[in-house]
Motif scaffolding. Structure first.
Motif, short mmCIF file in Angstrom:
data_model
loop_
_atom_site.label_atom_id
_atom_site.label_comp_id
_atom_site.label_asym_id
_atom_site.label_seq_id
_atom_site.Cartn_x
_atom_site.Cartn_y
_atom_site.Cartn_z
N GLU A 68 1.36 4.09 -11.69
CA GLU A 68 2.61 4.39 -10.98
C GLU A 68 2.68 5.83 -10.52
N SER B 106 -2.27 0.60 -6.41
CA SER B 106 -0.82 0.69 -6.24
C SER B 106 -0.28 -0.71 -6.00
N GLU C 17 0.81 -1.22 0.00
CA GLU C 17 0.00 0.00 0.00
C GLU C 17 0.85 1.28 0.00
N PRO D 187 2.94 4.15 -1.61
CA PRO D 187 2.89 4.69 -2.97
C PRO D 187 4.23 4.47 -3.67
N GLY E 10 0.71 6.82 -8.40
CA GLY E 10 0.53 6.65 -6.96
C GLY E 10 -0.79 7.14 -6.41
N SER E 11 -1.81 7.26 -7.27
CA SER E 11 -3.09 7.75 -6.73
C SER E 11 -3.89 6.62 -6.08
#
Lengths: 251, 251
Positions: free
Chosen positions: B167, B214, A241, A243, B169-170
């Protein structure tokens, strides 16, 4: 914007240090990446985080001048992969992917059905470095010397959960079994093509924290099973989890 | 005991039927597997389960006589993989592993950063058959013709969840995001090496059931990301808890 190349070095890293690269890495930066003096290169050594550096001399031996520290070293969550060596192409793939999936320790074990007689650990070490450079991790997996499966038990830490990928089907869903052991030190144990022999599975069952896991109804190739178990563990117990490393730290 | 070879055929299967194999498969059984008349071969066609058969004639064209039905056809849980084509070796690997991981539909999409200009779907079809034979599944993934990413939306079913490997990262943890959507038709959407361009991600965000996920802090190669997402989905939403096909059904 292209990410700056990223290299693992053994040297100590600190602002102002000069790092002289070996022939192979010099060639890579100069002739493959076509970089000149002034170009940015990122450096990490597995101990002191990641540092920006600049090429000071793009000659035969490339010299780098270390700049600012961009990422602090982090302790990776320990995850072992105990695996029976397989044929070259598939093992190359397994090592690369296991590194991307955050394995911290690679332990080759020789089983009865292992068809590979010798494990070239130097080759594995070069592969984990290259894959680590590529995937933005700050540490390098430790490659252990191969041991016989029969010697595994004596070296097994009491508190480490042994998730054994069991095609005989005694286990439950990997995600469920693994999340029940979240927070414990863990190892995924995958077999050779053809699987473990019965006596070997019996031996694995005597490990202190043996947990058989199933990866579904299909019979996975050895490397697929290993990677699947690592992917699931990271997602339910590991850093799945967190990022991704932001683009802004990759220039 | 060695598992009996397992072949996908187009023919209808029923007790007593005679199946005549093409040149390539005949060669495989006769010269590679060195099988003679009387040897057991398992057959499946993606529609009627799996059948035991015996070699009736091991001549130039091998003829098989179909025996008893051993496994009834099952409806596989639908799981799509939408992927940007990558370089040959890595794509071969991706297709093989995606098949082992139970994908039912493979949809190549061409993105801005896709470096592969043409997708050889005949090659992909041969690969999914071979991997299906190997991994004991009863169905064969459907290989779709490549489409442009910009055309994906018009073809997207309203109820299908689009797990986009992001990627930037949201997204949150794939295991958490996927288990929240258990029971829904699903697709994993993976990008090319280098990732999606911003405008492409913006387009993906407009899919009716867009869910960014992610896969952790490391930057995974395109094929690793795709396989990781499939492995996690199967374990938390799919058939990851089903036991493996028993050895007794593989002879």
């Amino acid at each position: 914007m292209m990410a700056a190349p990223r290299l693992f070095v053994d040297d100590d890293l600190g602002e102002g240090n000069e790092i002289r690269l070996d022939k192979q890495r010099s060639h890579y930066l100069r002739s493959v990446m076509r970089l000149n003096a002034g170009a940015s290169v990122r450096l990490f050594n597995g101990r002191q985080g990641e540092w920006r550096s600049q090429i000071a001399d793009a000659g035969k031996s490339v010299t780098l001048k270390v700049g600012e520290n961009r990422r602090a070293q982090q302790q990776a969550t320990e995850l072992w992969l105990v695996f029976a060596p397989i044929k070259k192409d598939r093992m190359d793939f397994l090592i690369e992917k296991a590194t991307e999936l955050g394995v911290t320790d690679l332990l080759p074990v020789i089983t009865r059905r292992t068809i590979v007689s010798r494990v070239n650990t130097d080759r594995l070490k070069a592969q984990v470095i290259e894959a680590s450079e590529q995937c933005e991790r700050l540490d390098i997996p430790t490659v252990h010397e191969a041991v016989k499966l029969s010697d595994l038990k004596s070296a097994w830490p009491d508190d480490r959960v042994a998730f054994v990928l069991d095609e005989a089907g005694s286990g439950g869903s990997a995600a469920v079994a693994m999340s029940a052991k979240a927070g414990h030190p863990a190892a995924c144990i995958s077999g050779p093509e053809g699987g473990y022999e019965k006596s070997e599975l019996d031996l694995l069952r005597t490990l202190p924290n043996f947990v058989p896991v199933s990866l579904g109804p299909r019979i996975l190739r050895a490397e697929t099973a290993a990677l699947t178990s690592l992917a699931i563990w990271q997602s339910v117990c590991g850093d799945g989890e967190a990022p991704p490393v932001p683009q802004a730290l990759r220039d």
